[in-house]
Design a protein around this motif. Structure first.
Motif, PDB file in Angstrom:
ATOM      1  N   ALA A 144      25.971  28.899  92.386  1.00  0.00           N
ATOM      2  CA  ALA A 144      26.069  28.075  91.181  1.00  0.00           C
ATOM      3  C   ALA A 144      24.761  28.036  90.386  1.00  0.00           C
ATOM      4  N   SER A 145      23.616  27.860  91.076  1.00  0.00           N
ATOM      5  CA  SER A 145      22.351  27.791  90.335  1.00  0.00           C
ATOM      6  C   SER A 145      22.013  29.133  89.712  1.00  0.00           C
ATOM      7  N   THR A 146      22.313  30.204  90.425  1.00  0.00           N
ATOM      8  CA  THR A 146      22.064  31.543  89.880  1.00  0.00           C
ATOM      9  C   THR A 146      22.808  31.722  88.566  1.00  0.00           C
ATOM     10  N   VAL A 147      24.099  31.385  88.562  1.00  0.00           N
ATOM     11  CA  VAL A 147      24.914  31.553  87.357  1.00  0.00           C
ATOM     12  C   VAL A 147      24.395  30.631  86.238  1.00  0.00           C
ATOM     13  N   ALA A 148      23.998  29.421  86.608  1.00  0.00           N
ATOM     14  CA  ALA A 148      23.466  28.486  85.597  1.00  0.00           C
ATOM     15  C   ALA A 148      22.172  29.042  84.991  1.00  0.00           C
ATOM     16  N   GLU A 149      21.317  29.613  85.842  1.00  0.00           N
ATOM     17  CA  GLU A 149      20.027  30.133  85.358  1.00  0.00           C
ATOM     18  C   GLU A 149      20.229  31.348  84.457  1.00  0.00           C
ATOM     19  N   LEU A 150      21.177  32.231  84.824  1.00  0.00           N
ATOM     20  CA  LEU A 150      21.460  33.392  83.971  1.00  0.00           C
ATOM     21  C   LEU A 150      21.944  32.921  82.602  1.00  0.00           C
ATOM     22  N   GLY A 172      18.424  26.185  98.898  1.00  0.00           N
ATOM     23  CA  GLY A 172      18.101  26.191  97.466  1.00  0.00           C
ATOM     24  C   GLY A 172      19.285  25.768  96.610  1.00  0.00           C
ATOM     25  N   GLY A 173      20.473  26.263  96.960  1.00  0.00           N
ATOM     26  CA  GLY A 173      21.656  26.002  96.136  1.00  0.00           C
ATOM     27  C   GLY A 173      21.940  24.523  95.954  1.00  0.00           C
ATOM     28  N   HIS A 174      21.637  23.707  96.955  1.00  0.00           N
ATOM     29  CA  HIS A 174      21.853  22.267  96.835  1.00  0.00           C
ATOM     30  C   HIS A 174      20.587  21.541  96.402  1.00  0.00           C
ATOM     31  N   ALA A 192      28.180  21.615  92.105  1.00  0.00           N
ATOM     32  CA  ALA A 192      27.594  22.699  91.306  1.00  0.00           C
ATOM     33  C   ALA A 192      28.556  23.859  91.087  1.00  0.00           C
ATOM     34  N   ASN A 193      29.451  24.080  92.062  1.00  0.00           N
ATOM     35  CA  ASN A 193      30.313  25.271  92.016  1.00  0.00           C
ATOM     36  C   ASN A 193      31.598  25.038  91.230  1.00  0.00           C
ATOM     37  N   ALA A 194      32.237  26.147  90.841  1.00  0.00           N
ATOM     38  CA  ALA A 194      33.504  26.048  90.110  1.00  0.00           C
ATOM     39  C   ALA A 194      34.651  25.628  91.034  1.00  0.00           C
ATOM     40  N   GLY A 217      20.087  35.222  96.323  1.00  0.00           N
ATOM     41  CA  GLY A 217      20.279  33.779  96.527  1.00  0.00           C
ATOM     42  C   GLY A 217      19.127  33.224  97.324  1.00  0.00           C
ATOM     43  N   SER A 218      19.180  31.952  97.672  1.00  0.00           N
ATOM     44  CA  SER A 218      17.989  31.351  98.269  1.00  0.00           C
ATOM     45  C   SER A 218      17.648  31.976  99.620  1.00  0.00           C
ATOM     46  N   GLN A 219      18.655  32.510 100.321  1.00  0.00           N
ATOM     47  CA  GLN A 219      18.360  33.099 101.631  1.00  0.00           C
ATOM     48  C   GLN A 219      18.371  34.624 101.629  1.00  0.00           C
ATOM     49  N   PHE A 272      11.205  35.722  99.226  1.00  0.00           N
ATOM     50  CA  PHE A 272      11.555  34.668  98.273  1.00  0.00           C
ATOM     51  C   PHE A 272      10.503  34.679  97.168  1.00  0.00           C
ATOM     52  N   PHE A 273      10.929  34.839  95.923  1.00  0.00           N
ATOM     53  CA  PHE A 273       9.991  34.837  94.798  1.00  0.00           C
ATOM     54  C   PHE A 273       9.875  33.415  94.246  1.00  0.00           C
ATOM     55  N   GLY A 274       8.702  32.812  94.416  1.00  0.00           N
ATOM     56  CA  GLY A 274       8.500  31.470  93.863  1.00  0.00           C
ATOM     57  C   GLY A 274       8.585  31.482  92.348  1.00  0.00           C
TER      58      GLY A 274
HETATM   59  C1  LIG Z   1      25.411  31.380 101.634  1.00  0.00           C
HETATM   60  C2  LIG Z   1      25.689  30.092 100.923  1.00  0.00           C
HETATM   61  O1  LIG Z   1      26.006  29.088 101.522  1.00  0.00           O
HETATM   62  N1  LIG Z   1      25.602  30.141  99.589  1.00  0.00           N
HETATM   63  C3  LIG Z   1      25.796  28.957  98.758  1.00  0.00           C
HETATM   64  C4  LIG Z   1      24.455  28.406  98.343  1.00  0.00           C
HETATM   65  O2  LIG Z   1      23.773  29.560  97.872  1.00  0.00           O
HETATM   66  P1  LIG Z   1      22.305  29.680  97.324  1.00  0.00           P
HETATM   67  O3  LIG Z   1      21.449  28.650  97.943  1.00  0.00           O
HETATM   68  O4  LIG Z   1      21.857  31.092  97.446  1.00  0.00           O
HETATM   69  O5  LIG Z   1      22.646  29.419  95.829  1.00  0.00           O
HETATM   70  P2  LIG Z   1      22.297  29.441  94.335  1.00  0.00           P
HETATM   71  O6  LIG Z   1      22.602  30.743  93.727  1.00  0.00           O
HETATM   72  O7  LIG Z   1      22.997  28.266  93.736  1.00  0.00           O
HETATM   73  O8  LIG Z   1      20.720  29.171  94.299  1.00  0.00           O
HETATM   74  C5  LIG Z   1      19.781  30.126  94.583  1.00  0.00           C
HETATM   75  C6  LIG Z   1      18.502  29.644  93.983  1.00  0.00           C
HETATM   76  O9  LIG Z   1      17.425  30.302  94.607  1.00  0.00           O
HETATM   77  C7  LIG Z   1      16.520  30.733  93.608  1.00  0.00           C
HETATM   78  N2  LIG Z   1      15.774  31.881  94.129  1.00  0.00           N
HETATM   79  C8  LIG Z   1      16.420  32.903  94.780  1.00  0.00           C
HETATM   80  C9  LIG Z   1      15.717  33.966  95.280  1.00  0.00           C
HETATM   81  C10 LIG Z   1      14.312  34.012  95.101  1.00  0.00           C
HETATM   82  O10 LIG Z   1      13.620  34.950  95.506  1.00  0.00           O
HETATM   83  N3  LIG Z   1      13.708  32.977  94.445  1.00  0.00           N
HETATM   84  C11 LIG Z   1      14.409  31.922  93.945  1.00  0.00           C
HETATM   85  O11 LIG Z   1      13.820  31.023  93.337  1.00  0.00           O
HETATM   86  C12 LIG Z   1      17.376  31.041  92.407  1.00  0.00           C
HETATM   87  O12 LIG Z   1      16.584  31.027  91.235  1.00  0.00           O
HETATM   88  C13 LIG Z   1      18.389  29.915  92.483  1.00  0.00           C
HETATM   89  O13 LIG Z   1      17.868  28.754  91.873  1.00  0.00           O
HETATM   90  O14 LIG Z   1      24.634  27.340  97.409  1.00  0.00           O
HETATM   91  C14 LIG Z   1      25.382  27.671  96.219  1.00  0.00           C
HETATM   92  C15 LIG Z   1      25.486  26.396  95.356  1.00  0.00           C
HETATM   93  O15 LIG Z   1      26.150  25.365  96.039  1.00  0.00           O
HETATM   94  C16 LIG Z   1      26.760  28.219  96.562  1.00  0.00           C
HETATM   95  O16 LIG Z   1      27.390  28.662  95.365  1.00  0.00           O
HETATM   96  C17 LIG Z   1      26.603  29.361  97.523  1.00  0.00           C
HETATM   97  O17 LIG Z   1      27.887  29.842  97.902  1.00  0.00           O
END
Ligand SMILES: CC(=O)N[C@H]1[C@@H](OP(=O)(O)OP(=O)(O)OC[C@H]2O[C@@H](n3ccc(=O)[nH]c3=O)[C@H](O)[C@@H]2O)O[C@H](CO)[C@@H](O)[C@@H]1O
Length: 373
Positions: free
Chosen positions: A267-273, A13-15, A122-124, A191-193, A247-249
């Protein structure tokens, strides 16, 4: 006539999600988008608006034994030649990478065929794949303003911000602070996993909270499939009925409804917040090679939008104390929400698509650097 873009992203998800956001915008502008990625796309790529998805072999050098290194080298070489054939066939106007090892073969192939290229970080802290590519590509787009100033990316870096998915933009609503004595919506995700640590920590922390606060809780919690049952049982014993999923769609809508979020700081989590403007307790992924999540989280904390709690020192007692303090301070939560919102870049996808078009048209050069503070 529209251009053709080949986007390359690792399959988590993060990428994939930032790539998905750009793909949507480029498609709306009349361009054709193709995606090169790995097999994990089956889990996270369901909404990806690409004309076709191409699985390209790739590998990391994680296994440092001679045999492991040899296997990786063979796989990367196969990936490189597969990507070269793909680029020759698709004739993209630009190839754009979003980080992760599966981007190395397509970007290397594009460079060798003199196709314009860009990477988005995406990351800092810049990841390994992007660090390897940054010196060679036409442009480097960054999610955080500081990232571009590092290493080889410097002169060609453009701060675009991290594009968020349309679902996130659609979920935007003003923050409603919790009402004293009323329902308190807590969203916990990893996070995505997913992240096991939240299954271990959050139910025991809730157990330590005063009963009058606990009664107010409405919990949404992501838990890995193997943890779901014990998390549900732990909450049931406390009289809390959570929504649990691997995983919540519809996470963006759930984040928008939250009074407080407890999560990792990808990175996406922080951007979304930021785009949604929601207060959070961030627990960065520990032991990451570059500490990227800690650095991402520190940016949001420095802006006043989050509290950073490192996993090493985070006991159920400490988490219970943080949750108790914040639940009893609605004004503070509202200030944190405003501070988080001030970091949000809802226009990141427009800026990234503008840059992608410039790269494809051959009109982005090192001297036309346009970083923003
Ligand atoms: C373990 C690992 O390698 N983590 C990396 C990965 O994390 P990861 O894939 O978890 O990273 P992000 O936080 O960037 O993205 C998570 C995404 O999943 C979504 N989401 C999550 C849970 C859920 O139930 N439903 C849902 O939709 C969130 O809304 C978000 O869009 O990529 C990020 C961005 O390069 C990096 O900062 C992380 O270090």
């Amino acid at each position: 006539m529209g251009a053709t873009f080949l986007l390359a992203a690792g399959g988590t998800g993060g990428h994939l999600f930032p790539a998905e956001a750009l793909a949507g915008e480029l498609s709306r502008r009349g361009h054709v988008v193709e995606l090169a990625t790995d097999h994990r796309v089956a889990d996270y790529g369901g909404d990806f608006p690409a004309r076709a998805v191409h699985i390209v072999p790739s590998a990391t050098f994680g296994d440092r034994s001679p045999l492991g290194m040899l296997k990786s080298a063979v796989k990367l070489t196969r990936g490189y030649f597969a990507a070269r054939a793909l680029v020759k066939r698709l004739k993209p106007n630009a190839v754009i990478g979003f980080g992760g090892y599966p981007t190395v073969p397509p970007l290397s192939a594009a460079l060798s065929l003199r196709v314009p290229t860009m990477v988005h970080e995406a990351n800092a802290v810049m990841g390994r794949a992007n660090r390897f590519l940054a010196g060679k590509v036409t442009a480097v787009a960054t999610g955080f303003s500081e990232t571009g100033l590092m290493g080889t990316a410097g002169p060609k870096a453009v701060h675009t911000g991290n594009p968020v998915r349309q679902r996130v933009l659609d979920a935007r609503t003003p923050y409603q602070a919790p009402v004293p004595g009323g329902v308190f919506r807590l969203v916990v995700f990893g996070g995505s996993q997913g992240a096991r640590v939240f299954s271990d920590l959050v139910p025991p922390a809730v157990a330590l909270m005063a009963p009058d606060l606990r009664r107010r809780l409405e919990v949404v919690q992501q838990a890995r499939p193997e943890d779901a049952e014990r998390v549900a049982a732990a909450y049931a014993a406390l009289g809390v009925t959570p929504s649990i999923a691997a995983f919540f769609g519809d996470l963006p809508a759930r984040l928008a409804a939250a009074h407080l979020v407890v999560c990792r700081s990808g990175a996406s989590t922080v951007a979304e917040l930021g785009v949604l403007g929601r207060p959070s307790i961030l627990v960065p992924l520990p032991h990451a090679l570059d500490n990227d999540q800690k650095t991402n989280g520190q940016r949001l904390e420095a802006a006043g939008g989050a509290l950073l709690a490192e996993q090493a020192g985070l006991t159920p007692e400490r988490l219970a104390a943080l949750l108790t303090d914040l639940m009893q301070a609605p004004d503070r939560l509202a200030l944190m929400a405003d501070a988080a919102a001030a970091t949000g870049r809802a226009d990141a996808v427009t800026r990234l698509a503008n840059l992608a078009e410039r790269v494809a048209a051959g009109s982005h050069s090192v001297i036309s650097r346009t970083t923003t503070p």
